[in-house]
Design a protein around this motif. Structure first.
Motif, short mmCIF file in Angstrom:
data_model
loop_
_atom_site.label_atom_id
_atom_site.label_comp_id
_atom_site.label_asym_id
_atom_site.label_seq_id
_atom_site.Cartn_x
_atom_site.Cartn_y
_atom_site.Cartn_z
N LEU A 127 85.11 25.94 -83.79
CA LEU A 127 83.87 26.71 -83.74
C LEU A 127 83.96 27.68 -82.58
O LEU A 127 84.38 27.32 -81.49
N GLN A 128 83.59 28.92 -82.83
CA GLN A 128 83.58 29.92 -81.77
C GLN A 128 82.13 30.20 -81.39
O GLN A 128 81.33 30.64 -82.21
N VAL A 129 81.82 29.91 -80.12
CA VAL A 129 80.48 30.12 -79.59
C VAL A 129 80.51 31.34 -78.68
O VAL A 129 81.33 31.42 -77.77
N VAL A 130 79.63 32.30 -78.95
CA VAL A 130 79.56 33.52 -78.14
C VAL A 130 78.18 33.57 -77.50
O VAL A 130 77.16 33.56 -78.19
N LEU A 131 78.16 33.60 -76.17
CA LEU A 131 76.92 33.68 -75.40
C LEU A 131 76.84 35.06 -74.78
O LEU A 131 77.84 35.60 -74.31
N GLY A 132 75.64 35.63 -74.77
CA GLY A 132 75.50 36.96 -74.20
C GLY A 132 74.09 37.27 -73.76
O GLY A 132 73.15 36.56 -74.10
N MET B 79 86.61 18.16 -82.38
CA MET B 79 86.06 19.48 -82.60
C MET B 79 86.59 20.40 -81.50
O MET B 79 86.55 20.05 -80.32
N ASN B 80 87.07 21.54 -81.91
CA ASN B 80 87.62 22.51 -80.98
C ASN B 80 86.59 23.62 -80.78
O ASN B 80 86.25 24.32 -81.73
N LEU B 81 86.09 23.76 -79.57
CA LEU B 81 85.12 24.81 -79.23
C LEU B 81 85.80 25.91 -78.43
O LEU B 81 86.50 25.64 -77.46
N ARG B 82 85.58 27.14 -78.86
CA ARG B 82 86.01 28.30 -78.08
C ARG B 82 84.75 29.01 -77.61
O ARG B 82 84.00 29.55 -78.42
N ILE B 83 84.52 28.98 -76.31
CA ILE B 83 83.29 29.52 -75.74
C ILE B 83 83.63 30.81 -75.01
O ILE B 83 84.49 30.83 -74.13
N THR B 84 82.96 31.89 -75.39
CA THR B 84 83.15 33.18 -74.72
C THR B 84 81.78 33.71 -74.31
O THR B 84 80.75 33.27 -74.81
N SER B 85 81.80 34.69 -73.41
CA SER B 85 80.54 35.27 -72.95
C SER B 85 80.65 36.78 -72.95
O SER B 85 81.72 37.35 -72.75
N ARG B 86 79.51 37.41 -73.17
CA ARG B 86 79.41 38.88 -73.14
C ARG B 86 78.36 39.28 -72.11
O ARG B 86 77.24 38.78 -72.15
N HIS B 87 78.75 40.16 -71.24
CA HIS B 87 77.84 40.72 -70.24
C HIS B 87 77.22 39.67 -69.32
O HIS B 87 76.09 39.82 -68.85
N MET B 88 77.95 38.59 -69.06
CA MET B 88 77.47 37.55 -68.16
C MET B 88 78.65 36.70 -67.72
O MET B 88 79.72 36.74 -68.34
N ASP B 89 78.46 35.94 -66.65
CA ASP B 89 79.48 35.01 -66.20
C ASP B 89 79.24 33.65 -66.84
O ASP B 89 78.11 33.15 -66.85
N LEU B 90 80.31 33.05 -67.32
CA LEU B 90 80.23 31.73 -67.93
C LEU B 90 80.52 30.70 -66.85
O LEU B 90 81.65 30.51 -66.43
N THR B 91 79.46 30.04 -66.38
CA THR B 91 79.60 29.05 -65.31
C THR B 91 80.11 27.73 -65.89
O THR B 91 79.93 27.45 -67.08
N PRO B 92 80.74 26.90 -65.05
CA PRO B 92 81.19 25.59 -65.53
C PRO B 92 80.02 24.71 -66.01
O PRO B 92 80.18 23.93 -66.95
N ALA B 93 78.86 24.84 -65.40
CA ALA B 93 77.70 24.06 -65.83
C ALA B 93 77.25 24.46 -67.23
O ALA B 93 76.94 23.61 -68.07
N LEU B 94 77.26 25.76 -67.50
CA LEU B 94 76.88 26.26 -68.81
C LEU B 94 77.90 25.84 -69.87
O LEU B 94 77.54 25.44 -70.98
N ARG B 95 79.17 25.89 -69.51
CA ARG B 95 80.24 25.47 -70.42
C ARG B 95 80.11 23.99 -70.78
O ARG B 95 80.19 23.60 -71.93
N SER B 96 79.87 23.16 -69.77
CA SER B 96 79.75 21.72 -70.04
C SER B 96 78.49 21.42 -70.84
O SER B 96 78.48 20.51 -71.68
N TYR B 97 77.42 22.19 -70.63
CA TYR B 97 76.19 21.99 -71.40
C TYR B 97 76.42 22.29 -72.88
O TYR B 97 75.98 21.55 -73.76
N VAL B 98 77.13 23.38 -73.16
CA VAL B 98 77.44 23.74 -74.54
C VAL B 98 78.31 22.65 -75.18
O VAL B 98 78.08 22.25 -76.32
#
Length: 103
Positions: free
Chosen positions: A37-42, A1-20
């Motif tokens: 799958l494209q995951v957008v966090l904001g 599974m290929n995940l593309r994780i992006t963030s809006r109006h926040m910093d994407l920390t390595p801990a948050l990325r690994s949790y996702v």
């Protein structure tokens, strides 16, 4: 599974990325052909929002959630996508017995 994780109006920390990545890793148990799958966090005001879009075996998957805490938002998002995967897998596997024809 290929995940593309992006963030809006926040910093994407390595801990948050690994949790996702670990939470979405449990979706592989269904054995469906997941392209990407494209995951957008904001963050908007006091609400943490997350959404996911993608294609699974040619079917579009989309889910959105919002809670006051980011980790709870990710958990709710994975639960929603898990329900969609489960429904799609149940449709692929027929549980109905075949009818016998009487002659």
């Amino acid at each position: 599974m290929n995940l593309r994780i992006t963030s809006r109006h926040m910093d994407l920390t390595p801990a948050l990325r690994s949790y996702v990545e670990t939470r979405f890793g449990r979706l592989e148990r269904y054995g469906l052909k997941v392209g990407s799958l494209q995951v957008v966090l904001g963050v908007e005001k006091l609400q943490h929002k997350a959404e996911v879009t993608g294609a699974v075996s040619g079917k579009r998957i989309q889910a959105k959630t919002s809670t006051p805490e980011m980790y709870a938002t990710i958990n709710a998002l994975v639960d929603r996508v898990d329900a969609q995967f489960r429904k799609w897998k149940e449709q692929l596997v027929s549980h109905k017995p075949t009818k016998s024809k009487r002659t």
